[in-house]
Design an enzyme around this catalytic site. Structure first.
Site: not given
Length: 261
Positions: A157-158, A161, A167, A213
């Protein structure tokens, strides 16, 4: 005496994130946003949307422009140099490298240990799970706290980014797919749900995106949803299995990975 205090320290660390430990129990699901927001509670960083470092060189959280993408070489590969903090032990390093392998195998992005490159990612054991959005230029930090962030899905996930992806629930067309329950969100947290002027790369809205999320993210009331999928409120969001098929497709479209499209 030293042994006594060592045992106390180990006990404290093991209880630092009980919700993370709960995740290991059979049949218990803890969505990705709960893990990230728990790990980032108390972080000294000013984080946007829970885990993105507020921009210092750009005026808005918008990254689908070539000035914040990692450069592609003449070989058609997007090589991203990285360093790993000495704080990470052998198992931590294996987890990070395993998470990177999906990008290496299914996209034209290649992570490699830094040699002398000017632009690179410095992966550190800092105060939470967070990243800048896209390439900043020079050294940029990406944090995986050893006590709360060393999960395959969180690492991916990071990293996503850092590739330039926001998101999923903040994308420009999200109102057609989820309803934001503003009454269940604290006024100081509502900025985390503002839509962004995203380039959606001609891909469908992805409820199963690793970048989405969970339903209760930033909710002020226990059991109350901050987001509700529409028209089917039972659709699952906040999965923890790793990059989805559409996540991978987006990477290949954004970086024009022709051999993978």
């Amino acid at each position: 005496m030293k042994i006594f205090f060592s045992l106390l320290l180990l006990l404290g660390l093991s209880q630092a994130h009980p919700i993370l430990e709960e995740r290991r129990e059979s049949g218990v699901h803890v969505d990705i946003s709960t893990i990230i927001l728990t790990a980032n509670n108390g972080s000294r960083q000013f984080l946007v949307d829970g885990d993105m470092v507020a921009p210092r060189t750009r005026n808005a959280m918008y990254c689908f422009t070539y000035n914040c993408l990692w450069e592609k070489g003449f070989d058609g590969l997007v090589t991203i140099p990285y360093t790993l903090s000495k704080d990470f032990n052998r198992w931590d390093r294996k987890k990070i490298q395993k998470a990177m392998q999906t990008f290496n195998d299914q996209t034209c992005v290649r992570f490699k240990p830094r040699q002398y490159e000017e632009d690179y990612i410095s992966i550190v054991n800092s105060d939470g799970c967070w990243s800048d959005l896209g390439r900043l230029g020079g050294k940029q930090l990406l944090s995986f706290n050893r006590m709360g962030c060393m999960w395959h899905d969180i690492i991916q996930h990071e990293i996503n980014h850092a590739l330039g992806f926001e998101h999923e629930h903040n994308r420009s067309d999200r109102d057609d797919y989820i309803r934001i329950n503003w009454d269940n969100i604290d006024n100081d947290m509502k900025y985390n749900f503002y839509k962004q002027n995203t380039n959606n790369l001609d891909t469908p809205y992805d409820y199963s995106s690793l970048m989405h999320y969970g339903k209760t993210a930033f909710s002020t009331q226990f059991g109350k949803d901050s987001m509700t999928p529409i028209p089917n409120a039972n659709v699952h969001i906040g999965q923890t299995q790793g990059l989805s098929h559409i996540d991978i497709l987006k990477i290949n479209k954004l970086y024009e990975c022709k051999d993978f499209l």
